[in-house]
Write a protein that holds these residues in place. Structure first.
Motif, PDB file in Angstrom:
ATOM      1  N   VAL A  60     -15.550 -57.405   5.395  1.00 51.46           N
ATOM      2  CA  VAL A  60     -16.828 -56.736   5.673  1.00 51.46           C
ATOM      3  C   VAL A  60     -16.587 -55.345   6.246  1.00 51.46           C
ATOM      4  N   LEU A  61     -15.642 -55.232   7.165  1.00 50.46           N
ATOM      5  CA  LEU A  61     -15.355 -53.935   7.760  1.00 50.46           C
ATOM      6  C   LEU A  61     -14.804 -52.955   6.725  1.00 50.46           C
ATOM      7  N   GLY A  62     -14.020 -53.463   5.772  1.00 55.10           N
ATOM      8  CA  GLY A  62     -13.525 -52.593   4.704  1.00 55.10           C
ATOM      9  C   GLY A  62     -14.657 -52.039   3.858  1.00 55.10           C
ATOM     10  N   GLY A  84      -5.681 -45.512  11.391  1.00 51.66           N
ATOM     11  CA  GLY A  84      -6.082 -45.969  12.713  1.00 51.66           C
ATOM     12  C   GLY A  84      -7.436 -46.635  12.704  1.00 51.66           C
ATOM     13  N   GLY A  85      -8.324 -46.190  11.810  1.00 52.55           N
ATOM     14  CA  GLY A  85      -9.637 -46.806  11.714  1.00 52.55           C
ATOM     15  C   GLY A  85      -9.577 -48.250  11.267  1.00 52.55           C
ATOM     16  N   TRP A  86      -8.494 -48.653  10.601  1.00 49.85           N
ATOM     17  CA  TRP A  86      -8.291 -50.042  10.207  1.00 49.85           C
ATOM     18  C   TRP A  86      -7.348 -50.765  11.153  1.00 49.85           C
ATOM     19  N   THR A  87      -6.422 -50.025  11.759  1.00 48.61           N
ATOM     20  CA  THR A  87      -5.483 -50.654  12.692  1.00 48.61           C
ATOM     21  C   THR A  87      -6.209 -51.221  13.909  1.00 48.61           C
ATOM     22  N   VAL A  88      -7.161 -50.460  14.438  1.00 52.11           N
ATOM     23  CA  VAL A  88      -7.857 -50.880  15.652  1.00 52.11           C
ATOM     24  C   VAL A  88      -8.613 -52.197  15.449  1.00 52.11           C
ATOM     25  N   PRO A  89      -9.492 -52.330  14.441  1.00 54.97           N
ATOM     26  CA  PRO A  89     -10.207 -53.612  14.307  1.00 54.97           C
ATOM     27  C   PRO A  89      -9.290 -54.770  13.948  1.00 54.97           C
ATOM     28  N   THR A  90      -8.258 -54.510  13.125  1.00 53.16           N
ATOM     29  CA  THR A  90      -7.336 -55.587  12.790  1.00 53.16           C
ATOM     30  C   THR A  90      -6.593 -56.070  14.024  1.00 53.16           C
ATOM     31  N   ALA A  91      -6.119 -55.134  14.831  1.00 50.84           N
ATOM     32  CA  ALA A  91      -5.405 -55.507  16.052  1.00 50.84           C
ATOM     33  C   ALA A  91      -6.311 -56.278  17.007  1.00 50.84           C
ATOM     34  N   ILE A  92      -7.556 -55.861  17.128  1.00 48.99           N
ATOM     35  CA  ILE A  92      -8.483 -56.552  18.032  1.00 48.99           C
ATOM     36  C   ILE A  92      -8.748 -57.975  17.536  1.00 48.99           C
ATOM     37  N   LEU A 115      -9.268 -55.685   4.196  1.00 48.40           N
ATOM     38  CA  LEU A 115      -9.890 -54.377   4.400  1.00 48.40           C
ATOM     39  C   LEU A 115      -9.843 -53.549   3.117  1.00 48.40           C
ATOM     40  N   THR A 116      -8.678 -53.552   2.462  1.00 44.73           N
ATOM     41  CA  THR A 116      -8.523 -52.787   1.223  1.00 44.73           C
ATOM     42  C   THR A 116      -9.427 -53.324   0.121  1.00 44.73           C
ATOM     43  N   LEU A 117      -9.474 -54.654  -0.013  1.00 46.64           N
ATOM     44  CA  LEU A 117     -10.317 -55.239  -1.058  1.00 46.64           C
ATOM     45  C   LEU A 117     -11.796 -54.998  -0.771  1.00 46.64           C
ATOM     46  N   GLY A 118     -12.194 -55.117   0.491  1.00 48.45           N
ATOM     47  CA  GLY A 118     -13.578 -54.824   0.835  1.00 48.45           C
ATOM     48  C   GLY A 118     -13.944 -53.386   0.539  1.00 48.45           C
ATOM     49  N   TYR A 119     -13.027 -52.482   0.831  1.00 50.00           N
ATOM     50  CA  TYR A 119     -13.260 -51.066   0.522  1.00 50.00           C
ATOM     51  C   TYR A 119     -13.405 -50.859  -0.984  1.00 50.00           C
ATOM     52  N   ALA A 120     -12.544 -51.540  -1.770  1.00 55.20           N
ATOM     53  CA  ALA A 120     -12.599 -51.389  -3.228  1.00 55.20           C
ATOM     54  C   ALA A 120     -13.920 -51.921  -3.789  1.00 55.20           C
ATOM     55  N   VAL A 121     -14.367 -53.077  -3.283  1.00 54.01           N
ATOM     56  CA  VAL A 121     -15.616 -53.655  -3.785  1.00 54.01           C
ATOM     57  C   VAL A 121     -16.800 -52.756  -3.455  1.00 54.01           C
ATOM     58  N   ALA A 122     -16.874 -52.285  -2.209  1.00 52.57           N
ATOM     59  CA  ALA A 122     -17.982 -51.422  -1.820  1.00 52.57           C
ATOM     60  C   ALA A 122     -17.943 -50.100  -2.569  1.00 52.57           C
ATOM     61  N   SER A 123     -16.761 -49.571  -2.806  1.00 56.13           N
ATOM     62  CA  SER A 123     -16.650 -48.327  -3.563  1.00 56.13           C
ATOM     63  C   SER A 123     -17.111 -48.526  -4.999  1.00 56.13           C
TER      64      SER A 123
END
Length: 243
Positions: A60-62, A84-92, A115-123
Motif C-alpha cells: 500500500v505504501l508503495g 530513504g522514503g522506503w527505508t524508514v517505513p520498512t524499518a519501522i 513497495l516496488t510492486l505497489g509502486y508499479a501497480v499504482a504507476s
C-alpha cells in the motif's frame, strides 16, 4: 449375612482422586468432561502472518509513493523518489513486528519488494510504464540488511551499534547525495529531513550503547555506511541504466 464387597478400584498414577463418571461419559451433575487442550500452532505460522502483514502494508505504501509524486508539494516531492522514503517505513514495520533476525531479514526483503510492486501497480493505473524488476532485485538484496538492522535496534551492545550504523548511514548517505549530486534538479528540503532523521537514529542508538565507547563505534560505522551508500548511488545509474 454381610454383602460381599466388590473389587477395590485401582488408582491411576498421576490421576489424583478418582472421580465418578455417569453413564454416557457425563460427569456428576450432567457436566461434560474437560475437553482436551488444543495443540499450539507452530511458531512459523505466526511469523508468516507477521511477514505477510509487513508486505501488505508495504504494498500500500508503495502505491502511495507513486501517487505522492502527484500530490506532494515540490519541496517534499523527493520523498516519493528516494531510498530513504522506503527505508524508514520498512524499518519501522520490521522493528515493530519482527521477532528474531531470520524473520526480520525475510520481512525486510518482502517489504522492499512489495513497495516496488505497489509502486508499479499504482504507476500502471496512472498510465505510466514502470518495470519493477531491477528495483525488486535491489530490494531483495538490500531488504534483509535493513530488516536485520531494524531488529538490532531492539538489542544492546554491538548488535545495537551495527543496526544504528546501517540505518543512520543510509539516511545520512542519501541526504548528502541529494544535496551534492542532484541538488540542481530537486529540492533540498527532503534531503535535509533525511540528514536530521539519520542524525536522530545515530543519537538514539549512541545514547543506549554500553559501554560508552561503543557510541564512537556507531559514529564511525555511520560515516562508513554513508560513504558507501553515496558511492553506490553515484555508480548505480552508470552500471544499471547505461546504454
Amino acid at each position: 449375612m454381610a454383602r460381599r464387597a466388590g473389587p477395590t478400584p485401582v488408582p491411576i498414577p498421576g490421576a489424583g482422586a478418582p472421580h465418578a463418571v455417569a453413564p454416557g461419559g457425563m460427569a456428576p451433575g450432567g457436566a461434560a468432561p474437560p475437553a482436551t487442550a488444543r495443540a499450539p500452532r507452530h511458531p512459523w505460522f505466526a511469523a508468516a502472518r507477521r511477514i505477510l502483514l509487513v508486505a501488505a502494508i508495504a504494498f500500500v505504501l508503495g502505491g502511495l509513493t507513486s501517487w505522492g509524486q502527484l500530490v506532494l508539494p515540490p519541496e517534499t516531492a523527493s520523498l516519493a523518489n528516494s531510498a530513504g522514503g522506503w527505508t524508514v517505513p520498512t524499518a519501522i514495520l520490521v522493528l515493530l513486528l519482527a521477532r528474531g533476525y531470520p524473520e526480520a531479514a525475510v520481512a525486510g526483503a518482502g517489504g522492499f519488494v512489495a513497495l516496488t510492486l505497489g509502486y508499479a501497480v499504482a504507476s500502471g493505473w496512472r498510465g505510466i510504464a514502470f518495470d519493477p524488476t531491477t528495483w525488486a532485485i535491489i530490494g531483495a538484496l538490500a531488504g534483509p540488511v535493513i530488516g536485520c538492522a531494524a531488529h538490532a535496534m531492539r538489542r544492546r551492545g554491538m548488535q545495537l551499534v551495527l543496526g544504528t550504523s546501517v540505518l543512520a548511514g543510509v539516511l545520512v548517505g542519501e541526504g548528502v547525495y541529494g544535496l551534492t549530486v542532484v541538488a540542481d534538479t530537486t529540492s533540498g528540503v527532503w534531503w535535509w529531513i533525511e540528514l536530521v532523521l539519520g542524525a536522530g537514529v545515530l543519537v538514539a542508538g549512541a545514547l543506549r550503547a554500553r559501554p560508552w565507547g561503543l557510541a564512537l563505534v556507531a559514529l564511525t560505522g555511520t560515516l562508513l555506511v554513508a560513504g558507501l551508500f553515496w558511492s553506490a548511488f553515484v555508480l548505480l545509474p552508470i552500471l544499471v541504466f547505461r546504454g
